[in-house]
Design an enzyme around this catalytic site. Structure first.
Site, PDB file in Angstrom:
ATOM      1  N   CYS A  72      39.094  35.057  43.282  1.00  0.00           N
ATOM      2  CA  CYS A  72      37.843  35.656  43.767  1.00  0.00           C
ATOM      3  C   CYS A  72      36.650  35.026  43.058  1.00  0.00           C
ATOM      4  CB  CYS A  72      37.812  37.161  43.497  1.00  0.00           C
ATOM      5  SG  CYS A  72      39.041  38.128  44.377  1.00  0.00           S
ATOM      6  N   ASP A  73      35.522  35.036  43.747  1.00  0.00           N
ATOM      7  CA  ASP A  73      34.275  34.652  43.105  1.00  0.00           C
ATOM      8  C   ASP A  73      33.122  35.336  43.822  1.00  0.00           C
ATOM      9  OD1 ASP A  73      31.893  32.719  42.272  1.00  0.00           O
ATOM     10  OD2 ASP A  73      33.559  32.436  40.901  1.00  0.00           O
ATOM     11  N   SER A  74      32.115  35.725  43.051  1.00  0.00           N
ATOM     12  CA  SER A  74      30.983  36.457  43.614  1.00  0.00           C
ATOM     13  C   SER A  74      29.672  35.725  43.374  1.00  0.00           C
ATOM     14  CB  SER A  74      30.886  37.855  42.982  1.00  0.00           C
ATOM     15  OG  SER A  74      32.058  38.607  43.195  1.00  0.00           O
TER      16      SER A  74
END
Length: 210
Positions: A72-74
Protein backbone atom coordinates in the site's frame (compact mmCIF):
# COMPACT_ATOMS: atom_id res chain seq x y z
CA UNK A 1 2.79 -10.50 4.05
CA UNK A 2 2.49 -6.74 4.49
CA UNK A 3 5.03 -4.83 2.42
CA UNK A 4 4.91 -1.72 4.57
CA UNK A 5 6.65 -0.36 7.64
CA UNK A 6 3.52 1.58 8.66
CA UNK A 7 2.46 0.68 12.21
CA UNK A 8 -0.98 2.13 11.47
CA UNK A 9 -1.56 -0.32 8.59
CA UNK A 10 -0.38 -3.23 10.70
CA UNK A 11 -2.56 -2.31 13.67
CA UNK A 12 -5.58 -1.80 11.37
CA UNK A 13 -5.17 -5.28 9.89
CA UNK A 14 -4.66 -6.84 13.31
CA UNK A 15 -7.78 -5.15 14.66
CA UNK A 16 -9.66 -6.59 11.67
CA UNK A 17 -8.58 -10.13 12.56
CA UNK A 18 -5.50 -10.54 10.35
CA UNK A 19 -1.95 -11.01 11.59
CA UNK A 20 0.43 -10.45 8.65
CA UNK A 21 4.18 -10.77 8.71
CA UNK A 22 5.85 -7.47 7.82
CA UNK A 23 8.51 -7.30 5.12
CA UNK A 24 9.57 -3.74 4.36
CA UNK A 25 9.82 -3.28 0.60
CA UNK A 26 12.72 -0.83 0.61
CA UNK A 27 11.29 0.98 -2.42
CA UNK A 28 12.35 4.63 -2.62
CA UNK A 29 9.33 6.86 -3.24
CA UNK A 30 11.24 9.85 -4.57
CA UNK A 31 11.35 10.33 -8.32
CA UNK A 32 8.31 8.18 -9.12
CA UNK A 33 5.90 9.92 -11.50
CA UNK A 34 2.35 9.18 -12.64
CA UNK A 35 -0.49 10.86 -14.53
CA UNK A 36 -2.45 11.73 -11.38
CA UNK A 37 -2.17 11.55 -7.59
CA UNK A 38 -4.44 8.49 -7.56
CA UNK A 39 -2.30 6.80 -10.21
CA UNK A 40 0.83 7.66 -8.24
CA UNK A 41 -0.56 5.93 -5.14
CA UNK A 42 -1.36 2.83 -7.21
CA UNK A 43 2.07 2.81 -8.88
CA UNK A 44 3.88 3.06 -5.55
CA UNK A 45 1.76 0.24 -4.10
CA UNK A 46 2.58 -1.94 -7.11
CA UNK A 47 6.29 -1.25 -6.75
CA UNK A 48 6.27 -2.07 -3.05
CA UNK A 49 4.29 -5.28 -3.36
CA UNK A 50 6.33 -6.30 -6.40
CA UNK A 51 9.61 -5.82 -4.54
CA UNK A 52 8.44 -8.03 -1.68
CA UNK A 53 7.05 -10.69 -4.03
CA UNK A 54 10.29 -10.77 -6.02
CA UNK A 55 12.24 -11.27 -2.81
CA UNK A 56 9.99 -14.18 -1.83
CA UNK A 57 10.16 -15.71 -5.30
CA UNK A 58 13.95 -15.56 -5.20
CA UNK A 59 14.04 -17.51 -1.94
CA UNK A 60 15.36 -21.02 -2.71
CA UNK A 61 13.37 -22.31 0.27
CA UNK A 62 9.88 -20.86 -0.17
CA UNK A 63 7.34 -21.14 2.60
CA UNK A 64 4.71 -23.84 2.30
CA UNK A 65 1.23 -22.75 1.34
CA UNK A 66 -0.18 -19.85 -0.61
CA UNK A 67 1.41 -16.49 0.23
CA UNK A 68 -0.51 -13.23 -0.01
CA UNK A 69 1.51 -10.04 -0.42
CA UNK A 70 -0.14 -6.69 0.27
CA UNK A 71 1.50 -3.43 -0.71
CA UNK A 72 0.00 0.00 0.00
CA UNK A 73 0.97 3.61 -0.43
CA UNK A 74 -0.88 6.85 0.28
CA UNK A 75 -0.70 10.37 -1.09
CA UNK A 76 -2.74 13.45 -0.30
CA UNK A 77 -4.17 15.33 -3.28
CA UNK A 78 -4.63 19.03 -2.67
CA UNK A 79 -5.49 21.32 -5.59
CA UNK A 80 -4.41 18.60 -8.00
CA UNK A 81 -0.95 18.17 -6.44
CA UNK A 82 0.18 14.96 -4.72
CA UNK A 83 1.87 15.20 -1.32
CA UNK A 84 3.61 12.32 0.38
CA UNK A 85 5.55 12.45 3.62
CA UNK A 86 6.99 15.93 4.30
CA UNK A 87 10.75 16.01 3.82
CA UNK A 88 11.33 18.39 6.74
CA UNK A 89 9.63 20.15 9.62
CA UNK A 90 9.44 23.32 7.55
CA UNK A 91 7.76 21.43 4.72
CA UNK A 92 5.25 20.00 7.21
CA UNK A 93 4.46 23.48 8.55
CA UNK A 94 4.03 24.87 5.04
CA UNK A 95 1.82 21.93 4.17
CA UNK A 96 -0.48 22.53 7.11
CA UNK A 97 -0.81 26.20 6.24
CA UNK A 98 -2.04 25.07 2.82
CA UNK A 99 -4.30 22.40 4.26
CA UNK A 100 -6.09 24.28 7.03
CA UNK A 101 -9.65 25.05 6.05
CA UNK A 102 -9.16 23.21 2.76
CA UNK A 103 -10.54 19.98 1.33
CA UNK A 104 -8.24 17.29 -0.03
CA UNK A 105 -8.46 13.69 -1.17
CA UNK A 106 -6.40 10.95 0.44
CA UNK A 107 -5.61 8.26 -2.13
CA UNK A 108 -4.31 4.87 -1.02
CA UNK A 109 -3.12 2.42 -3.64
CA UNK A 110 -3.49 -1.28 -2.87
CA UNK A 111 -1.66 -4.08 -4.65
CA UNK A 112 -2.39 -7.71 -3.80
CA UNK A 113 -0.16 -10.47 -5.16
CA UNK A 114 -0.88 -14.14 -4.56
CA UNK A 115 2.07 -16.52 -4.80
CA UNK A 116 1.17 -20.20 -5.23
CA UNK A 117 2.12 -22.97 -2.84
CA UNK A 118 5.85 -23.65 -3.01
CA UNK A 119 6.51 -21.24 -5.87
CA UNK A 120 10.05 -21.71 -7.20
CA UNK A 121 12.09 -18.57 -6.98
CA UNK A 122 13.53 -16.85 -9.99
CA UNK A 123 12.90 -13.27 -8.88
CA UNK A 124 11.12 -12.56 -12.18
CA UNK A 125 7.69 -13.99 -11.45
CA UNK A 126 5.95 -17.13 -12.75
CA UNK A 127 2.68 -17.69 -14.66
CA UNK A 128 0.76 -18.89 -11.60
CA UNK A 129 1.24 -15.60 -9.77
CA UNK A 130 -2.01 -13.63 -9.57
CA UNK A 131 -2.27 -9.93 -8.81
CA UNK A 132 -4.74 -7.06 -8.68
CA UNK A 133 -4.53 -3.33 -7.99
CA UNK A 134 -7.10 -0.92 -6.61
CA UNK A 135 -7.12 2.61 -5.22
CA UNK A 136 -9.29 3.95 -2.44
CA UNK A 137 -10.03 7.69 -2.29
CA UNK A 138 -11.45 9.51 0.73
CA UNK A 139 -12.35 13.18 0.92
CA UNK A 140 -10.76 14.94 3.90
CA UNK A 141 -12.02 18.29 5.21
CA UNK A 142 -9.41 19.93 7.36
CA UNK A 143 -10.03 22.17 10.36
CA UNK A 144 -8.28 25.51 10.87
CA UNK A 145 -5.52 24.95 13.43
CA UNK A 146 -3.69 28.06 14.61
CA UNK A 147 -0.02 28.67 13.85
CA UNK A 148 0.71 27.73 17.46
CA UNK A 149 -1.14 24.42 17.06
CA UNK A 150 0.63 23.69 13.78
CA UNK A 151 4.05 24.37 15.31
CA UNK A 152 3.24 22.17 18.31
CA UNK A 153 1.98 19.36 16.07
CA UNK A 154 5.02 19.47 13.81
CA UNK A 155 7.27 19.44 16.89
CA UNK A 156 5.84 16.03 17.87
CA UNK A 157 7.39 14.54 14.72
CA UNK A 158 4.17 12.76 13.73
CA UNK A 159 3.60 14.70 10.48
CA UNK A 160 7.04 13.69 9.18
CA UNK A 161 6.12 10.01 9.30
CA UNK A 162 2.88 10.03 7.31
CA UNK A 163 1.54 10.88 3.87
CA UNK A 164 0.23 14.41 3.66
CA UNK A 165 1.69 15.26 7.04
CA UNK A 166 -1.37 14.29 9.07
CA UNK A 167 -3.08 11.36 10.75
CA UNK A 168 -6.71 10.55 11.42
CA UNK A 169 -5.98 8.05 14.18
CA UNK A 170 -3.30 10.00 16.02
CA UNK A 171 -2.54 13.50 17.23
CA UNK A 172 -3.58 14.96 13.89
CA UNK A 173 -7.14 13.68 14.20
CA UNK A 174 -8.16 16.81 16.13
CA UNK A 175 -7.35 18.89 13.06
CA UNK A 176 -9.64 16.98 10.69
CA UNK A 177 -13.26 18.18 10.69
CA UNK A 178 -14.67 15.20 8.80
CA UNK A 179 -14.07 12.63 6.09
CA UNK A 180 -16.31 11.43 3.29
CA UNK A 181 -15.62 7.81 2.44
CA UNK A 182 -13.75 4.99 4.13
CA UNK A 183 -11.86 6.31 7.19
CA UNK A 184 -9.56 3.26 7.19
CA UNK A 185 -8.32 4.42 3.80
CA UNK A 186 -7.04 7.62 5.43
CA UNK A 187 -5.23 5.55 8.05
CA UNK A 188 -3.46 3.78 5.20
CA UNK A 189 -5.38 0.67 4.18
CA UNK A 190 -9.01 0.31 3.10
CA UNK A 191 -10.50 -2.83 4.61
CA UNK A 192 -13.59 -2.89 2.33
CA UNK A 193 -11.43 -2.41 -0.78
CA UNK A 194 -8.93 -5.03 0.35
CA UNK A 195 -11.75 -7.51 0.96
CA UNK A 196 -13.08 -6.87 -2.55
CA UNK A 197 -9.65 -7.26 -4.15
CA UNK A 198 -9.04 -10.53 -2.32
CA UNK A 199 -12.47 -11.83 -3.31
CA UNK A 200 -11.60 -11.16 -6.94
CA UNK A 201 -8.63 -13.46 -6.50
CA UNK A 202 -10.76 -16.18 -4.95
CA UNK A 203 -9.73 -15.51 -1.35
CA UNK A 204 -12.40 -15.19 1.33
CA UNK A 205 -11.82 -12.44 3.89
CA UNK A 206 -13.21 -14.55 6.73
CA UNK A 207 -10.70 -17.31 5.95
CA UNK A 208 -7.90 -14.89 6.86
CA UNK A 209 -9.18 -14.23 10.38
CA UNK A 210 -6.78 -15.40 13.06
Amino acid sequence: MLGSASPARLSTLRAAGLDPEVIVSGVAEDGIAADSPAALAATLAELKAGAVAARLLADPHPAAGVTIVIGCDSVLELDGVAYGRPASAEAARAGWRRMRGATGVLHTGHRVIVLPDGAPGSGTGIPEVRAVTGTGSTVVRFARPTDEEIDAYVATGEPLRVAGGFTLDGLGGAFVDRVEGDPHNVVGISLPLLRTLLAGLGIKWIDLWQ
